[in-house]
Design a protein around this motif. Structure first.
Motif, mmCIF file in Angstrom:
data_model
loop_
_atom_site.group_PDB
_atom_site.id
_atom_site.type_symbol
_atom_site.label_atom_id
_atom_site.label_comp_id
_atom_site.label_asym_id
_atom_site.label_seq_id
_atom_site.Cartn_x
_atom_site.Cartn_y
_atom_site.Cartn_z
ATOM 1 N N GLY A 1 102.193 10.107 74.419
ATOM 2 C CA GLY A 1 103.176 9.549 73.510
ATOM 3 C C GLY A 1 103.841 10.558 72.604
ATOM 4 N N LEU A 2 103.544 11.853 72.783
ATOM 5 C CA LEU A 2 104.112 12.901 71.933
ATOM 6 C C LEU A 2 104.908 13.866 72.799
ATOM 7 C CD1 LEU A 2 100.974 13.625 69.722
ATOM 8 C CD2 LEU A 2 103.026 12.375 69.040
ATOM 9 N N PRO A 3 105.940 14.500 72.230
ATOM 10 C CA PRO A 3 106.742 15.454 73.014
ATOM 11 C C PRO A 3 105.872 16.556 73.600
ATOM 12 C CG PRO A 3 107.826 14.959 70.937
ATOM 13 C CD PRO A 3 106.468 14.345 70.861
ATOM 14 N N ALA A 4 106.060 16.833 74.886
ATOM 15 C CA ALA A 4 105.210 17.795 75.580
ATOM 16 C C ALA A 4 105.290 19.169 74.936
ATOM 17 C CB ALA A 4 105.609 17.880 77.055
ATOM 18 N N GLY A 5 104.115 19.730 74.619
ATOM 19 C CA GLY A 5 104.049 21.062 74.062
ATOM 20 C C GLY A 5 104.265 21.157 72.568
ATOM 21 N N ASP A 6 104.531 20.035 71.900
ATOM 22 C CA ASP A 6 104.797 20.066 70.457
ATOM 23 C C ASP A 6 103.467 19.981 69.713
ATOM 24 O OD1 ASP A 6 105.672 19.836 67.885
ATOM 25 O OD2 ASP A 6 107.224 18.349 68.325
ATOM 26 N N LEU A 7 102.835 21.144 69.493
ATOM 27 C CA LEU A 7 101.512 21.164 68.876
ATOM 28 C C LEU A 7 101.548 20.745 67.418
ATOM 29 C CD1 LEU A 7 100.019 24.425 70.428
ATOM 30 C CD2 LEU A 7 99.459 22.066 71.009
ATOM 31 N N PHE A 8 102.667 20.933 66.736
ATOM 32 C CA PHE A 8 102.758 20.481 65.350
ATOM 33 C C PHE A 8 102.711 18.955 65.277
ATOM 34 C CE2 PHE A 8 104.233 24.791 64.758
ATOM 35 C CZ PHE A 8 103.762 25.114 63.502
ATOM 36 N N ALA A 9 103.420 18.297 66.198
ATOM 37 C CA ALA A 9 103.374 16.831 66.230
ATOM 38 C C ALA A 9 101.970 16.346 66.574
ATOM 39 C CB ALA A 9 104.384 16.301 67.254
ATOM 40 N N VAL A 10 101.294 17.053 67.480
ATOM 41 C CA VAL A 10 99.926 16.679 67.841
ATOM 42 C C VAL A 10 99.001 16.855 66.640
ATOM 43 C CG1 VAL A 10 97.977 17.218 69.335
ATOM 44 C CG2 VAL A 10 100.296 17.301 70.251
ATOM 45 N N ALA A 11 99.151 17.959 65.910
ATOM 46 C CA ALA A 11 98.308 18.184 64.730
ATOM 47 C C ALA A 11 98.510 17.091 63.699
ATOM 48 C CB ALA A 11 98.623 19.556 64.135
ATOM 49 N N ASN A 12 99.734 16.666 63.475
ATOM 50 C CA ASN A 12 99.996 15.591 62.521
ATOM 51 C C ASN A 12 99.392 14.272 62.987
ATOM 52 O OD1 ASN A 12 101.464 16.732 60.277
ATOM 53 N ND2 ASN A 12 103.161 17.099 61.691
ATOM 54 N N ALA A 13 99.458 14.021 64.306
ATOM 55 C CA ALA A 13 98.871 12.788 64.834
ATOM 56 C C ALA A 13 97.353 12.781 64.648
ATOM 57 C CB ALA A 13 99.225 12.645 66.307
ATOM 58 N N ILE A 14 96.700 13.916 64.916
ATOM 59 C CA ILE A 14 95.243 13.997 64.743
ATOM 60 C C ILE A 14 94.882 13.865 63.268
ATOM 61 C CG2 ILE A 14 93.217 15.466 65.064
ATOM 62 C CD1 ILE A 14 94.660 16.770 67.416
ATOM 63 N N ALA A 15 95.688 14.456 62.386
ATOM 64 C CA ALA A 15 95.438 14.335 60.950
ATOM 65 C C ALA A 15 95.500 12.881 60.503
ATOM 66 C CB ALA A 15 96.451 15.178 60.173
ATOM 67 N N SER A 16 96.412 12.113 61.089
ATOM 68 C CA SER A 16 96.494 10.690 60.751
ATOM 69 C C SER A 16 95.266 9.933 61.248
ATOM 70 C CB SER A 16 97.767 10.092 61.353
ATOM 71 O OG SER A 16 98.923 10.716 60.823
ATOM 72 N N LEU A 17 94.789 10.300 62.446
ATOM 73 C CA LEU A 17 93.596 9.643 62.985
ATOM 74 C C LEU A 17 92.360 9.916 62.125
ATOM 75 C CD1 LEU A 17 93.878 10.262 66.836
ATOM 76 C CD2 LEU A 17 94.005 8.058 65.667
ATOM 77 N N LEU A 18 92.225 11.162 61.666
ATOM 78 C CA LEU A 18 91.026 11.557 60.936
ATOM 79 C C LEU A 18 91.184 11.428 59.431
ATOM 80 C CD1 LEU A 18 90.042 14.824 62.873
ATOM 81 C CD2 LEU A 18 89.373 12.455 63.342
ATOM 82 N N ASP A 19 92.421 11.207 58.961
ATOM 83 C CA ASP A 19 92.710 11.168 57.536
ATOM 84 C C ASP A 19 92.277 12.484 56.886
ATOM 85 O OD1 ASP A 19 93.667 10.155 55.168
ATOM 86 O OD2 ASP A 19 91.760 9.189 54.622
ATOM 87 N N ALA A 20 92.647 13.601 57.532
ATOM 88 C CA ALA A 20 92.248 14.921 57.038
ATOM 89 C C ALA A 20 93.229 15.956 57.569
ATOM 90 C CB ALA A 20 90.840 15.260 57.500
ATOM 91 N N PRO A 21 93.508 17.017 56.787
ATOM 92 C CA PRO A 21 94.387 18.091 57.282
ATOM 93 C C PRO A 21 93.742 18.838 58.448
ATOM 94 C CG PRO A 21 93.420 18.711 55.167
ATOM 95 C CD PRO A 21 93.052 17.272 55.406
ATOM 96 N N VAL A 22 94.579 19.210 59.432
ATOM 97 C CA VAL A 22 94.082 19.724 60.710
ATOM 98 C C VAL A 22 94.797 21.033 61.050
ATOM 99 C CG1 VAL A 22 94.155 19.295 63.208
ATOM 100 C CG2 VAL A 22 93.363 17.510 61.656
ATOM 101 N N THR A 23 94.071 21.957 61.685
ATOM 102 C CA THR A 23 94.685 23.121 62.313
ATOM 103 C C THR A 23 94.284 23.153 63.783
ATOM 104 O OG1 THR A 23 92.844 24.585 61.761
ATOM 105 C CG2 THR A 23 94.690 24.524 60.224
#
Length: 536
Positions: free
Chosen positions: A137-159
């Protein structure tokens, strides 16, 4: 179908930690087209909607003047080092030019910002049809969008980090973490003291062993550690570990969130592979188009058009490793790729339409001619200075190509210059064809003589035979005299003998060789034989 990245997206993803919005409209929908470094002594050509990095621009007057010039080229924004000097003049220039100003925070490096911007601007380029551009569901290769999605799942800042703990992308809300996280992002690398403690605790060993998230207790801040705990999980594809995901959390994750992080690691692996595949595809396509343009065949014109380089004067550049042995070893092949990628990045910073790609052992570049050809030498010198001694290289500049057929001839000239430099004649690392044509001709004459099996004949053959039988040095004497243009004193000094001894040997050269050194034709013939056959 590539995701559009406008200025607002850049501020959202890189703001708080790296960038601050100083003044101007960042909500314009125009897509950022390129990242360009500003050089006050060598103005670059900007594509529309470029993001300009203004290194060293801190004077309000110079900043206002630059904003006006960038507005005329329809640039999107200018980044300068914070704090931005927002005088009335600067504010008026921003409003008039329509170019927003951002500030690069103290502690962040320009190279770091440039790398992150380029990874943000071109995620999943050449992604293909619409049904292939989304992964999870995220643009292919867009790691920044993936990081934001994971941060929303975990409710925590992610790298998201690679195998060497270098930051590839990060989510928002990094200000909620601690000083160690900020240092990691600003330095684009986990701090050495922090990484050392993690190694001592066995965290990396445990991280690489399993597919489940691991919980890491805080490291006391007195040793530059972190105050908040971390949760980390490895990212792998098959047996290959691609990197890891790190989240700054208040405590251990619940089972549900641990499972979500495990699924996210699989998704990150797909995106990281997509980034790698996209880079490989782009590299091959660029190399194919450049090869066709440099070949000068039927497809050369179309290739130049697809590269955006048709109907303009071009410079052909070439760089190669200064390799002497083990040319086919794995390390050399890896170094060649590293040199090629670095050169492509360097040329793109010089001119947005410049293109470079590796073809065999040489990386060729096509650069639109702006200014004089001497500028190309400065560009190559700057590239080698940045590399330092890590990747020793040689570089060549061909004649200006003003037409389609000239491009292929200029590429051939680049190859000839690189051959001269590789042979160590003259002792330099950068050469232009108009300076080294004579040396190139001698190299080709040497190749022709070797292919024919030519051996010394006539006077030179008699001198060689005498030296072999009598352990003499007549050939050395002749070469020194010719190199010194007939100056016996200078020639004697060059080989470390007394001038009277040298003059005696020179008479022996005439007697043994049965030649007249006063005859210009005989002198020239001997010079050609010495250069082409190298009898020593």
């Amino acid at each position: 179908m590539r995701p559009r990245v406008n200025l607002g997206r850049v501020v959202d993803d890189l703001g708080v930690t790296l960038l601050e919005h100083a003044h101007g409209d960042v909500d314009r929908p125009d897509e950022i087209s390129a990242v360009v470094f500003h050089d006050p002594s060598d103005q670059p050509v900007l594509p529309a909607h470029a993001l300009v990095l203004g290194i060293g621009v801190d004077d309000p007057g110079a900043l206002a003047a630059l904003l006006v010039a960038l507005g005329q080229q329809n640039a999107a924004a200018l980044v300068v080092r914070a704090p931005v000097p927002l005088t009335d003049e600067v504010r008026a220039a921003v409003d008039s030019a329509g170019v927003a100003v951002l500030g690069l925070r103290r502690g962040a490096t320009w190279n770091h910002l440039s790398d992150l911007l380029r990874s943000l601007l071109a995620p999943g380029a050449d992604a293909g049809p619409a049904d292939e551009t989304l992964l999870g569901g995220l643009p292919a290769g867009d790691l920044f969008a993936v990081a934001n999605a994971i941060a929303s799942l975990l409710d925590a800042p992610v790298t998201i980090e690679d195998r060497n703990s270098r930051v590839l992308a990060f989510s928002g809300r990094q200000d909620e973490a601690d000083s160690s996280r900020v240092d990691t992002i600003l330095g684009r690398q986990v701090p050495e003291s922090y990484a050392r403690v993690l190694h001592e605790r066995g965290v990396f060993r445990e991280l690489l062993r399993g597919d489940r998230p691991i919980f890491i207790e805080p490291i006391p801040d007195r040793i530059n550690g972190f105050l908040k705990p971390r949760v980390a999980i490895r990212v792998r594809a098959g047996d290959e570990v691609l990197g890891s995901i790190w989240a700054a959390v208040p405590g251990p994750l619940s089972d549900e969130r641990s499972a979500a992080l495990g699924e996210a690691a699989n998704l990150v692996a797909l995106h990281m592979l997509r980034v790698r595949a996209g880079a490989d595809v782009q590299r091959r396509m660029r190399a194919d188009l450049l090869n066709a343009a440099l070949g000068g065949g039927a497809g050369a014109h179309e290739a130049l058009e697809r590269l955006g380089l048709s109907s303009q004067p071009l410079l052909v550049l070439g760089v190669a490793l200064d390799e002497r042995a083990d040319a086919d070893s794995a390390s050399v092949i890896q170094d060649r790729q590293g040199l090629s990628d670095a050169f492509a990045l360097h040329l793109h910073a010089v001119h947005p339409r410049a293109v470079a790609a590796a073809i065999g052992a040489v990386t060729y570049g096509l650069l639109p001619l702006t200014g004089t050809p001497d500028r190309a030498v400065r560009i190559l010198q700057g590239f080698q200075d940045r590399l330092g001694g890590r990747l020793p290289s040689i570089a060549a500049v061909g004649p200006v190509a003003r037409g389609l057929s000239d491009v292929a001839r200029s590429r051939t000239s680049v190859d000839r210059v690189l051959r001269v430099l590789r042979d160590g004649r003259p002792h330099r690392r950068i050469g232009r064809f108009d300076e080294l044509q004579g040396e190139a001709l001698v190299s080709e004459l040497r190749d022709l003589a070797a292919a024919r099996g030519e051996k010394p004949a006539g006077a030179l053959a008699r001198l060689v035979e005498y030296d072999v039988l009598h352990r003499g040095n007549l050939v050395q004497t002749l070469r020194a005299w010719l190199d010194a243009f007939g100056d016996a004193v200078l020639a004697a000094e060059s080989i470390g003998v007394h001038q009277n001894t040298f003059r005696y040997r020179l008479r022996r050269v005439s007697d043994v060789g049965q030649c007249d050194l006063g005859d210009p034709d005989q002198r020239f013939g001997l010079m050609v034989q010495l250069r082409a056959l190298r009898p020593e």
